[in-house]
Enzyme design. Structure first.
Site, mmCIF file in Angstrom:
data_model
loop_
_atom_site.group_PDB
_atom_site.id
_atom_site.type_symbol
_atom_site.label_atom_id
_atom_site.label_comp_id
_atom_site.label_asym_id
_atom_site.label_seq_id
_atom_site.Cartn_x
_atom_site.Cartn_y
_atom_site.Cartn_z
ATOM 1 N N LYS A 83 27.660 -24.859 6.506
ATOM 2 C CA LYS A 83 28.636 -23.878 6.995
ATOM 3 C C LYS A 83 29.269 -23.180 5.799
ATOM 4 O O LYS A 83 29.812 -23.835 4.903
ATOM 5 C CB LYS A 83 29.699 -24.626 7.799
ATOM 6 C CG LYS A 83 30.317 -23.846 8.932
ATOM 7 C CD LYS A 83 31.174 -24.813 9.755
ATOM 8 C CE LYS A 83 31.893 -24.127 10.880
ATOM 9 N NZ LYS A 83 32.865 -25.019 11.510
HETATM 10 O O1 G3P Z 1 34.947 -24.173 15.005
HETATM 11 C C1 G3P Z 1 36.117 -23.592 14.484
HETATM 12 C C2 G3P Z 1 37.299 -24.188 15.158
HETATM 13 O O2 G3P Z 1 37.459 -25.499 14.748
HETATM 14 C C3 G3P Z 1 38.571 -23.457 14.975
HETATM 15 O O3 G3P Z 1 39.316 -23.758 16.090
HETATM 16 O O4 G3P Z 1 41.332 -24.023 17.424
HETATM 17 O O5 G3P Z 1 41.411 -24.334 14.931
HETATM 18 O O6 G3P Z 1 41.131 -22.061 15.926
HETATM 19 P P1 G3P Z 1 40.882 -23.546 16.081
#
Ligand code: G3P
Length: 218
Positions: A83
Site C-alpha cells: 500500500k
Molecule cells: O482503508 C482506509 C480506512 O481505514 C480509513 O477509514 O474510517 O479511518 O476514514 P477511516
C-alpha cells in the site's frame, strides 16, 4: 463484489473468515497501532489466515524508501499488496513495484484525477476514501461513481476498492455503482445482517411458538 476487512484484529478477521465473508484484508499504520502488534508478525499471521490480498502500508515519504519498504513487506507472503500513498513519490513507487510483479494498493485517494494517475501507474487497487470526504460535507459516493465510469471508459484494470466505509448504506451504494471491492471495519460488515423488523418478527414467532407447546425433532 469482494469484501475486504479493514482491520489488523486477528480474532475479528477469523470470525468473518469462517463465514466466507473475507476476500482480503487492508491495514494501515493506524490499524497496526490499534492492534498493539508488530507489523511483520501480525501481517504474517493475517496472510496465513486469508488467501486473498492483504494490504500492508509503507511509511517512507520518498519513492526509493517506499520501494525498499514495499519489497520488504512483500517478502512476508505472496498475497501481500503493498500500500502506497497517492503522492507523486507514491505513484513512482507504484510503477516500480507493479513492474516488479507486486500487487499495489494506492491509498488516500480523494479525487478522480488521482485515481486516473494511479491506474496509469499500474495500481492493482485504488482506494478512494468515502467516509473522509463525507466528513467534509462532500459526496464520497460520487467519487466512487466517477472512478467507475472513468475506468470503464478506457478499460483500466485497476480495481476500485472503496475505503473509509462507515455504514451499511455505503456498502449497498458501492454495490449499486459497481465498486469491485469494499473494505470495511468488521462491525460494519456484521451490521449488514441486522434489521429491526427481523428482530421484531423473530420475537413474535418465538412467542407464538412457545404457545403451541411443540418441539421440533424431539
Ligand atoms: O482503508 C482506509 C480506512 O481505514 C480509513 O477509514 O474510517 O479511518 O476514514 P477511516
Amino acid at each position: 463484489m469482494r469484501f475486504f476487512v479493514d482491520t489488523a484484529d486477528i480474532a475479528a478477521i477469523r470470525e468473518l473468515h469462517e463465514l466466507g465473508m473475507v476476500d482480503g484484508v487492508t491495514t494501515n499504520p493506524s490499524l497496526i497501532l490499534k492492534s498493539g502488534r508488530n507489523i511483520a508478525e501480525v501481517t504474517r499471521e493475517i496472510c496465513e489466515l486469508v488467501e486473498g490480498p492483504v494490504s500492508a502500508e509503507v511509511v517512507a515519504a520518498d519513492a526509493e524508501g517506499m520501494i525498499r519498504e514495499g519489497k520488504h513487506l512483500a517478502e512476508i507472503a505472496p498475497n501481500i499488496a503493498v500500500k502506497v500513498p497517492l503522492t507523486w513519490d507514491g505513484l513512482r513507487a507504484c510503477k516500480a513495484l507493479s513492474d516488479d510483479g507486486h500487487m499495489v494498493n494506492v491509498t488516500l485517494c480523494f479525487t478522480a484525477s488521482q485515481a486516473l494517475l494511479a491506474a496509469k501507474a499500474g495500481a492493482t487497487f485504488i482506494s478512494p476514501f468515502v467516509g473522509r470526504l463525507d466528513d467534509l460535507g462532500l459526496d464520497g459516493m460520487e467519487l466512487i461513481a466517477d472512478i467507475r465510469t472513468i475506468y470503464d471508459n478506457y478499460g483500466f484494470e485497476t480495481n476500485v476498492l472503496a475505503a473509509s466505509i462507515r455504514s451499511v448504506n455505503h456498502i449497498v451504494e458501492c454495490a449499486r455503482i459497481g465498486a469491485d471491492v469494499i473494505t470495511a471495519p468488521p462491525a460494519v460488515i456484521k451490521a449488514m445482517a441486522s434489521h429491526v423488523l427481523t428482530d421484531k418478527g423473530l420475537e413474535q414467532f418465538n412467542a407464538d411458538w412457545a404457545k403451541t407447546g411443540q418441539k421440533i425433532g424431539l
